[in-house]
Design a protein around this motif. Structure first.
Motif, short mmCIF file in Angstrom:
data_model
loop_
_atom_site.label_atom_id
_atom_site.label_comp_id
_atom_site.label_asym_id
_atom_site.label_seq_id
_atom_site.Cartn_x
_atom_site.Cartn_y
_atom_site.Cartn_z
N THR A 336 -46.95 -2.79 -5.52
CA THR A 336 -47.05 -2.22 -6.89
C THR A 336 -48.49 -1.90 -7.34
O THR A 336 -49.51 -2.16 -6.62
CB THR A 336 -46.74 -3.57 -7.82
N LYS A 337 -48.50 -0.63 -8.15
CA LYS A 337 -49.63 -0.16 -8.61
C LYS A 337 -49.84 0.03 -10.01
O LYS A 337 -48.88 0.12 -10.93
CB LYS A 337 -49.89 1.23 -8.08
N ILE A 338 -51.02 -0.26 -10.40
CA ILE A 338 -51.24 0.10 -12.06
C ILE A 338 -52.49 1.23 -11.89
O ILE A 338 -53.46 1.10 -11.36
CB ILE A 338 -51.70 -1.00 -13.01
N GLU A 351 -42.21 0.10 -5.36
CA GLU A 351 -41.34 0.16 -4.43
C GLU A 351 -40.81 -0.92 -4.01
O GLU A 351 -41.34 -1.88 -3.91
CB GLU A 351 -41.87 1.17 -3.03
N GLU A 352 -39.40 -1.28 -3.80
CA GLU A 352 -38.77 -2.31 -3.84
C GLU A 352 -38.32 -2.65 -2.42
O GLU A 352 -37.84 -1.57 -1.71
CB GLU A 352 -37.32 -2.51 -4.76
N TYR A 353 -37.98 -3.67 -2.07
CA TYR A 353 -37.82 -4.22 -0.70
C TYR A 353 -36.39 -3.92 -0.42
O TYR A 353 -35.51 -4.41 -1.20
CB TYR A 353 -38.44 -5.63 -0.43
N SER A 368 -37.60 6.39 0.92
CA SER A 368 -37.91 5.38 0.13
C SER A 368 -37.73 5.95 -1.49
O SER A 368 -37.53 7.12 -1.78
CB SER A 368 -39.60 5.34 0.19
N ILE A 369 -37.87 4.83 -2.28
CA ILE A 369 -37.56 5.05 -3.67
C ILE A 369 -38.69 4.44 -4.59
O ILE A 369 -38.83 3.24 -4.62
CB ILE A 369 -36.12 4.47 -4.07
N LEU A 370 -39.36 5.50 -5.14
CA LEU A 370 -40.61 5.01 -6.06
C LEU A 370 -39.98 4.92 -7.50
O LEU A 370 -39.46 5.83 -8.15
CB LEU A 370 -41.56 6.07 -5.88
N PRO A 466 -43.14 -7.17 2.53
CA PRO A 466 -43.49 -7.28 1.10
C PRO A 466 -44.93 -7.79 0.93
O PRO A 466 -45.38 -8.91 1.51
CB PRO A 466 -42.20 -8.19 0.63
N ILE A 467 -45.28 -7.60 -0.35
CA ILE A 467 -46.46 -8.46 -0.49
C ILE A 467 -46.31 -9.89 -0.69
O ILE A 467 -47.23 -10.98 -0.24
CB ILE A 467 -47.06 -7.96 -2.01
N SER A 468 -45.43 -10.38 -1.46
CA SER A 468 -44.77 -11.73 -1.43
C SER A 468 -43.54 -11.69 -1.54
O SER A 468 -42.63 -11.00 -2.34
CB SER A 468 -45.14 -12.60 -2.89
N SER A 469 -42.51 -12.64 -0.70
CA SER A 469 -41.30 -12.83 -0.69
C SER A 469 -40.84 -14.08 -0.36
O SER A 469 -41.65 -15.06 0.49
CB SER A 469 -40.75 -11.80 0.49
#
Length: 502
Positions: A336-338, A351-353, A368-370, A466-469
């Motif tokens: 995720t980005k801001i 982007e979703e896992y 990939s789907i942004l 994933p960053i967290s999962s």
């Protein structure tokens, strides 16, 4: 001729054993026809391996590539103009920062001898032509709790900002071995470097299990965002740069209890921070922390945004806004980005896992789907949610001419993406790469490789996690490389010639 024969065998495998046509070799590359370097930046970790900078006449791409740093310049239409590499001075990559008076590289080395005087981090300054302009040597600071550094950057980011002539760096580290547990504890480091004299030192530190760190400056204040597992929260701190006195807030509490010296799962990530005109905006992903004690592999993560007023820097004034609302399925995110567009407009992207489309044969990054949405300075959504066949990458987007711009790369593509910050319309510039000096094209079943020198076909497994999962991670099998979208479709291959061996 042995080298070219081996490369042709590799190409036969790529083309599923179809006949290799001996078609004319394309013209050799000229100095005015350079190609970018493919350098995979799809797996988002804590330390960025790639950066993108808007310059007066285009863009600069900076990327860590093994034991060197690649630097490439592009015009405003993403046509490459020049490229170079700079060798690493130490063996641990930290990060890059484009400052107001030059560029900074941060590197490090482990200190297994646990010497308080050993150099653990080096900050290298360059002018804007990449001439070396100074070096700051950073050692441990045993006068501070947690100031002893055994492993710099360990389990942390390397993020930087400028404030009143100083460069501030925040990162993680592992301290000296604690005999009680047989290893060092993870903690936070903040480094201050005087940009004029290039002298610096560690000015804040702890051993409180800090697992992500971000920093921004406004006026004379520093805002630092952390994933503080030891505090069981996403922690936001405000520092006065003159005194380094600080106030810290919990902006998102984690569930569970901290009952040991070892890290405890947070089921949350801390992914970025931005400053609006009036608020500190903090981005991450998390489960519903009220259900922490009953978490299963089916528990979903969602994207959260915390909004803290600068004029009322307190937990009571902080609000949490949820960007997504998933339930079940073990939903998580590959990143995720801001991105700040101006003081009252930001783009949140993710982007979703396990949420992929089908890659087109001419763009192996297009599976990939942004997702992205625009928000205002108070964290409110002000647009619909957009989607594009585009990956997220660890490159932080930049803004130029009202466009949000970043790039992504795998083993055979370098793509530049441009998103209109008003309309959300997305465009891309694609480079298809078969080697340092070779490109490829695919049309009506024919794979054509053009250029000179060796071709490079990466057949190794690639991993994106994933960053967290709460459930698994995203990975590719050993034959699921960048060439997969076209392997079954190739009917013919043009001749490949290695000019070094003719």
């Amino acid at each position: 001729m042995k080298s070219i024969k081996m490369r042709l065998v590799t190409l036969f495998i790529l083309c599923s054993f179809v006949t290799l046509l001996l078609l004319p070799v394309h013209a050799a590359e000229t100095a005015g026809n350079l190609l970018p370097t493919a350098s995979n930046n799809l797996n988002i970790g804590l330390r960025r391996s790639s950066d993108f900078v808007a310059t007066g006449d285009g863009y600069m791409r900076v990327f860590y590539n093994g034991m060197s740093i690649g630097i490439e310049y592009y015009d405003d239409n993403f046509k490459i103009k020049s490229k170079r590499t700079i060798a690493m001075e130490l063996n641990l990559w930290g990060g890059f920062y484009a400052g107001s008076d030059g560029y900074y590289l941060v590197e490090g080395q482990n200190n297994t001898a646990e010497s308080d005087t050993a150099e653990v981090i080096r900050v290298i300054k360059y002018d804007t032509n990449w001439n070396k302009a100074g070096v700051a040597t950073i050692t441990g600071n045993p006068e501070l709790f947690g100031g002893e550094v055994g492993y710099p950057f360990h389990a942390g980011c390397v993020e930087m900002t400028e404030c009143n002539g100083n460069l501030y760096i925040v990162t993680g580290h592992r301290g000296y071995v604690d005999p009680a547990v047989g290893q060092g504890h993870q903690g936070f480091l903040m480094i201050k470097v005087d940009e004029a004299s290039m002298t610096g030192k560690i000015v804040k530190s702890d051993l409180w299990h800090s697992f992500a760190q971000y920093v921004k400056c406004k006026g004379s204040d520093l805002y630092i965002l952390e994933q503080s597992e030891g505090s069981r929260c996403t922690k936001l701190s405000k520092y006065n740069t003159a005194s380094l006195e600080n106030t810290s807030l919990s902006v998102l509490e984690y569930g569970g209890s901290r009952t040991s010296a070892w890290a405890i799962s947070c089921y949350a990530s801390v992914d970025g921070m931005a400053l609006s005109a009036n608020n500190v905006l903090c981005l991450g992903t998390s489960i519903d922390q009220s259900k922490y004690d009953s978490v299963t592999s089916d528990t979903a993560h969602n994207i959260y945004l915390t909004v803290t007023p600068m004029s009322d820097f307190s937990e009571n004034a902080t609000t949490i806004k949820w960007i997504t609302n998933y339930n079940g399925g073990g939903k998580s995110f590959l990143g995720t980005k801001i991105t700040k567009i101006n003081d009252n407009r930001f783009m949140v992207s993710w982007e979703e896992y396990e949420s992929e489309g089908t890659a087109s044969a001419d763009d192996s990054l297009s599976a990939s789907i942004l997702h992205y949405v625009f928000i205002d300075g108070n964290g409110n959504k002000i647009s619909r949610e957009f989607t594009q066949s585009t990956p997220i990458s660890d490159c932080q987007p930049v803004v130029k001419n009202s466009k949000v711009v970043y790039y992504a790369s795998n083993a055979n593509m370098v793509n530049f993406y441009s998103i209109d910050s008003e309309t959300g319309k997305a465009d891309k510039k694609a480079y298809r790469l078969a080697g340092e000096h070779a490109s490829w094209d695919f049309h009506q079943g024919v794979l054509t490789i053009s250029g000179t020198g060796a071709i490079s076909i990466d057949t190794e497994a690639k991993f994106r996690s994933p960053i967290s999962s709460t459930a698994g991670w995203h990975s590719y099998s050993s034959d699921d490389n960048a060439w997969k979208p076209i392997k079954s479709q190739v009917k013919k291959c043009n001749q490949v010639r290695d000019h070094e061996h003719t």
